[in-house]
Write a protein that holds these residues in place. Structure first.
Motif, PDB file in Angstrom:
ATOM      1  N   GLN A   1       5.197  -4.434 -11.442  1.00  0.00           N
ATOM      2  CA  GLN A   1       4.048  -3.533 -11.306  1.00  0.00           C
ATOM      3  C   GLN A   1       2.839  -4.070 -12.057  1.00  0.00           C
ATOM      4  OE1 GLN A   1       5.575  -1.637  -8.617  1.00  0.00           O
ATOM      5  NE2 GLN A   1       3.861  -0.482  -9.432  1.00  0.00           N
ATOM      6  N   GLU A   2       3.062  -4.659 -13.234  1.00  0.00           N
ATOM      7  CA  GLU A   2       1.962  -5.237 -14.005  1.00  0.00           C
ATOM      8  C   GLU A   2       1.324  -6.403 -13.253  1.00  0.00           C
ATOM      9  OE1 GLU A   2       1.211  -7.631 -18.198  1.00  0.00           O
ATOM     10  OE2 GLU A   2       3.113  -6.588 -17.869  1.00  0.00           O
ATOM     11  N   LEU A   3       2.156  -7.208 -12.615  1.00  0.00           N
ATOM     12  CA  LEU A   3       1.632  -8.339 -11.854  1.00  0.00           C
ATOM     13  C   LEU A   3       0.778  -7.869 -10.680  1.00  0.00           C
ATOM     14  CD1 LEU A   3       4.786 -10.627 -11.797  1.00  0.00           C
ATOM     15  CD2 LEU A   3       2.683 -11.021 -13.085  1.00  0.00           C
ATOM     16  N   ILE A   4       1.148  -6.751 -10.071  1.00  0.00           N
ATOM     17  CA  ILE A   4       0.383  -6.217  -8.943  1.00  0.00           C
ATOM     18  C   ILE A   4      -1.045  -5.909  -9.363  1.00  0.00           C
ATOM     19  CG2 ILE A   4       0.130  -4.189  -7.439  1.00  0.00           C
ATOM     20  CD1 ILE A   4       3.161  -4.200  -7.092  1.00  0.00           C
ATOM     21  N   SER A   5      -1.217  -5.379 -10.589  1.00  0.00           N
ATOM     22  CA  SER A   5      -2.565  -5.034 -11.054  1.00  0.00           C
ATOM     23  C   SER A   5      -3.437  -6.282 -11.165  1.00  0.00           C
ATOM     24  CB  SER A   5      -2.497  -4.303 -12.397  1.00  0.00           C
ATOM     25  OG  SER A   5      -2.042  -5.168 -13.428  1.00  0.00           O
ATOM     26  N   TRP A   6      -2.872  -7.402 -11.592  1.00  0.00           N
ATOM     27  CA  TRP A   6      -3.635  -8.649 -11.635  1.00  0.00           C
ATOM     28  C   TRP A   6      -3.891  -9.175 -10.232  1.00  0.00           C
ATOM     29  CZ3 TRP A   6      -6.466 -11.634 -14.759  1.00  0.00           C
ATOM     30  CH2 TRP A   6      -6.476 -11.320 -16.116  1.00  0.00           C
ATOM     31  N   ASP A   7      -2.919  -9.036  -9.351  1.00  0.00           N
ATOM     32  CA  ASP A   7      -3.101  -9.469  -7.968  1.00  0.00           C
ATOM     33  C   ASP A   7      -4.303  -8.787  -7.329  1.00  0.00           C
ATOM     34  OD1 ASP A   7      -0.838 -11.007  -8.236  1.00  0.00           O
ATOM     35  OD2 ASP A   7       0.466  -9.642  -7.125  1.00  0.00           O
ATOM     36  N   GLN A   8      -4.463  -7.498  -7.618  1.00  0.00           N
ATOM     37  CA  GLN A   8      -5.509  -6.722  -6.970  1.00  0.00           C
ATOM     38  C   GLN A   8      -6.910  -7.211  -7.336  1.00  0.00           C
ATOM     39  OE1 GLN A   8      -5.000  -4.484  -4.559  1.00  0.00           O
ATOM     40  NE2 GLN A   8      -2.826  -4.971  -4.763  1.00  0.00           N
ATOM     41  N   ARG A   9      -7.095  -7.674  -8.577  1.00  0.00           N
ATOM     42  CA  ARG A   9      -8.452  -8.067  -8.990  1.00  0.00           C
ATOM     43  C   ARG A   9      -8.716  -9.565  -8.891  1.00  0.00           C
ATOM     44  NH1 ARG A   9      -6.247  -5.909 -13.853  1.00  0.00           N
ATOM     45  NH2 ARG A   9      -5.858  -7.398 -15.518  1.00  0.00           N
ATOM     46  N   THR A  10      -7.706 -10.339  -8.495  1.00  0.00           N
ATOM     47  CA  THR A  10      -7.882 -11.786  -8.355  1.00  0.00           C
ATOM     48  C   THR A  10      -8.246 -12.124  -6.919  1.00  0.00           C
ATOM     49  OG1 THR A  10      -6.251 -12.193 -10.113  1.00  0.00           O
ATOM     50  CG2 THR A  10      -6.759 -14.025  -8.615  1.00  0.00           C
ATOM     51  N   ARG A  11      -9.201 -13.039  -6.753  1.00  0.00           N
ATOM     52  CA  ARG A  11      -9.626 -13.445  -5.412  1.00  0.00           C
ATOM     53  C   ARG A  11      -9.057 -14.820  -5.031  1.00  0.00           C
ATOM     54  NH1 ARG A  11     -13.458 -10.284  -3.250  1.00  0.00           N
ATOM     55  NH2 ARG A  11     -14.050 -11.908  -1.774  1.00  0.00           N
TER      56      ARG A  11
ATOM     57  N   LEU B   1       5.355 -15.057  -4.539  1.00  0.00           N
ATOM     58  CA  LEU B   1       4.651 -14.458  -3.404  1.00  0.00           C
ATOM     59  C   LEU B   1       5.125 -14.995  -2.063  1.00  0.00           C
ATOM     60  CD1 LEU B   1       0.916 -14.142  -4.557  1.00  0.00           C
ATOM     61  CD2 LEU B   1       2.585 -12.310  -4.230  1.00  0.00           C
ATOM     62  N   LEU B   2       5.849 -16.110  -2.075  1.00  0.00           N
ATOM     63  CA  LEU B   2       6.323 -16.719  -0.830  1.00  0.00           C
ATOM     64  C   LEU B   2       7.820 -16.535  -0.612  1.00  0.00           C
ATOM     65  CD1 LEU B   2       4.393 -20.128  -0.980  1.00  0.00           C
ATOM     66  CD2 LEU B   2       3.616 -17.942  -0.021  1.00  0.00           C
ATOM     67  N   GLN B   3       8.490 -15.851  -1.525  1.00  0.00           N
ATOM     68  CA  GLN B   3       9.950 -15.754  -1.460  1.00  0.00           C
ATOM     69  C   GLN B   3      10.439 -14.732  -0.440  1.00  0.00           C
ATOM     70  OE1 GLN B   3      11.314 -14.906  -5.433  1.00  0.00           O
ATOM     71  NE2 GLN B   3      10.656 -16.886  -6.249  1.00  0.00           N
ATOM     72  N   THR B   4      11.560 -15.056   0.214  1.00  0.00           N
ATOM     73  CA  THR B   4      12.257 -14.068   1.025  1.00  0.00           C
ATOM     74  C   THR B   4      12.995 -13.111   0.091  1.00  0.00           C
ATOM     75  OG1 THR B   4      14.293 -15.378   1.131  1.00  0.00           O
ATOM     76  CG2 THR B   4      12.644 -15.755   2.870  1.00  0.00           C
ATOM     77  N   PRO B   5      13.361 -11.922   0.568  1.00  0.00           N
ATOM     78  CA  PRO B   5      14.128 -11.006  -0.298  1.00  0.00           C
ATOM     79  C   PRO B   5      15.428 -11.621  -0.816  1.00  0.00           C
ATOM     80  CG  PRO B   5      13.270  -9.831   1.606  1.00  0.00           C
ATOM     81  CD  PRO B   5      12.979 -11.292   1.844  1.00  0.00           C
TER      82      PRO B   5
ATOM     83  N   GLY C   1       9.834  -4.412  -5.175  1.00  0.00           N
ATOM     84  CA  GLY C   1       8.519  -4.589  -5.782  1.00  0.00           C
ATOM     85  C   GLY C   1       7.886  -5.914  -5.415  1.00  0.00           C
ATOM     86  N   ARG C   2       8.694  -6.959  -5.371  1.00  0.00           N
ATOM     87  CA  ARG C   2       8.167  -8.265  -4.980  1.00  0.00           C
ATOM     88  C   ARG C   2       7.709  -8.237  -3.522  1.00  0.00           C
ATOM     89  NH1 ARG C   2      10.416 -13.522  -7.509  1.00  0.00           N
ATOM     90  NH2 ARG C   2       8.947 -12.685  -9.020  1.00  0.00           N
ATOM     91  N   ALA C   3       8.455  -7.564  -2.667  1.00  0.00           N
ATOM     92  CA  ALA C   3       8.048  -7.466  -1.258  1.00  0.00           C
ATOM     93  C   ALA C   3       6.713  -6.752  -1.123  1.00  0.00           C
ATOM     94  CB  ALA C   3       9.126  -6.737  -0.462  1.00  0.00           C
ATOM     95  N   ARG C   4       6.504  -5.715  -1.935  1.00  0.00           N
ATOM     96  CA  ARG C   4       5.214  -4.998  -1.886  1.00  0.00           C
ATOM     97  C   ARG C   4       4.081  -5.901  -2.363  1.00  0.00           C
ATOM     98  NH1 ARG C   4       8.524  -0.742  -3.563  1.00  0.00           N
ATOM     99  NH2 ARG C   4       8.054  -1.108  -5.762  1.00  0.00           N
ATOM    100  N   ARG C   5       4.349  -6.720  -3.372  1.00  0.00           N
ATOM    101  CA  ARG C   5       3.317  -7.637  -3.869  1.00  0.00           C
ATOM    102  C   ARG C   5       2.884  -8.607  -2.777  1.00  0.00           C
ATOM    103  NH1 ARG C   5       4.812 -11.338  -7.940  1.00  0.00           N
ATOM    104  NH2 ARG C   5       2.589 -11.825  -7.961  1.00  0.00           N
ATOM    105  N   GLN C   6       3.837  -8.988  -1.920  1.00  0.00           N
ATOM    106  CA  GLN C   6       3.539 -10.007  -0.911  1.00  0.00           C
ATOM    107  C   GLN C   6       2.593  -9.513   0.180  1.00  0.00           C
ATOM    108  OE1 GLN C   6       7.477 -11.134   0.292  1.00  0.00           O
ATOM    109  NE2 GLN C   6       7.796 -12.490  -1.455  1.00  0.00           N
TER     110      GLN C   6
END
Length: 305
Positions: free
Chosen positions: A118-128, A141-145, A171-176
């Motif tokens: 969840q913490e990583l998602i917050s950084w993902d959102q603001r990074t371009r 970000l490229l991994q299969t489940p 959670g990883r799937a949602r990040r992807q």
């Protein structure tokens, strides 16, 4: 890889690396020296300080010499006993900066794998712009489940973590999902070794490699592969992720390094460009991936028979 719980999943740092690990040691040493100065200003010996706090003398020595990181409570008690209560806040600020730079997995993941995702998602959102180099594993970000499950399982075994692997994989799937946002750009560089290391079963790896082929064709994803015959311009010491020009994450066996000093970001940015310059892209990259798939097919067939 160490864990696979961060986006990086890289190798341990080499002993003489000029990366952020040296800065972490310097920061811990500087904090220890400041604690020693406060003790000496109070005209106390290390043994006297230890006795006043009911600590073993070795703890005072370890803290002052940067061999142990103090807790918040340690800092407050030290400041109080040495009559330096006014220094406590500055010392705590130094400690917390150190903790951000060098966060031990046992502390980060004590409540399980999902919160860190969840913490990583917050950084993902603001990074371009995401730039990632991996020498041994497929980036998160490229991994299969199935591949992600194998990586999380390894971390749980090694560090004896709470087993919330199903939630972590979800959670990883949602990040992807961020890969499909047109306002984000991704540049991944992998070694051929990362495609070949047997970190899961052959059939899982084949599925993972198929996914790489598919994702490499997304318009905002640039995937480079460095094959075994390539002459490197810079050594592929370990994996790392660069978030815009604000942050570098490096994963080791014991901790996550979070580097934010401009000179560190510049160093990693330069290393990434040199690694990216010798990678193959597009059809050439997919040809390397397909070659690895062909080599895996016989082993996958044996496993399924």
């Amino acid at each position: 890889m160490p864990l696979g719980t961060t986006p990086s999943g890289g190798m341990t740092l080499p002993p003489n690396s000029t990366s952020g690990s040296s800065n972490v040691h310097e920061a811990r040493d500087a904090l220890g020296k400041r604690l020693r100065e406060l003790r000496q200003a109070a005209d106390m010996s290390g043994r006297q300080l230890a006795e006043s706090l009911s600590w073993p003398p070795s703890k005072v020595s370890k803290l002052e010499n940067g061999r142990q990181t103090p807790t918040d409570d340690d800092i407050r008690k030290w400041a109080t006993v040495t009559g330096s209560a006014g220094e406590a806040e500055a010392l705590l600020a130094s400690l917390h900066t150190l903790e951000v730079q060098h966060a031990e997995w046992q502390r980060i993941l004590r409540t399980g794998l999902k919160p860190h995702q969840q913490e990583l998602i917050s950084w993902d959102q603001r990074t371009r712009l995401f730039r990632a180099f991996e020498a041994t594993v497929i980036p998160g970000l490229l991994q299969t489940p199935e591949y992600a499950r194998a990586r999380f399982a390894e971390g749980i075994r090694r560090l004896k973590l709470p087993n919330d692997i199903n939630e972590a994989v979800a959670g990883r799937a949602r990040r992807q999902e961020i890969l499909y946002r047109p306002d984000k750009r991704f540049h991944f560089v992998l070694t051929e070794a990362a495609l070949r290391f047997r970190l899961c079963t052959p059939d899982v790896m084949i599925g993972q490699l198929d996914r790489l082929v598919s994702l490499s064709q997304l318009p905002n994803v640039r995937l480079g592969i460095i094959d075994f015959e390539t002459q490197y311009a810079t050594s592929p010491w370990h994996g790392f992720w660069i978030y815009d020009n604000e942050r570098v994450l490096v994963e080791t066996l014991s901790a996550e390094l979070d580097l934010r000093q401009p000179q560190e970001i510049e160093l990693y940015g330069s290393a990434f460009e040199q690694l990216a310059a010798v990678a193959s892209y597009g059809r050439a990259a997919r040809a390397i991936i397909n070659r690895v798939i062909e080599d895996l097919v016989p082993d996958a067939s044996e496993d399924s028979s």
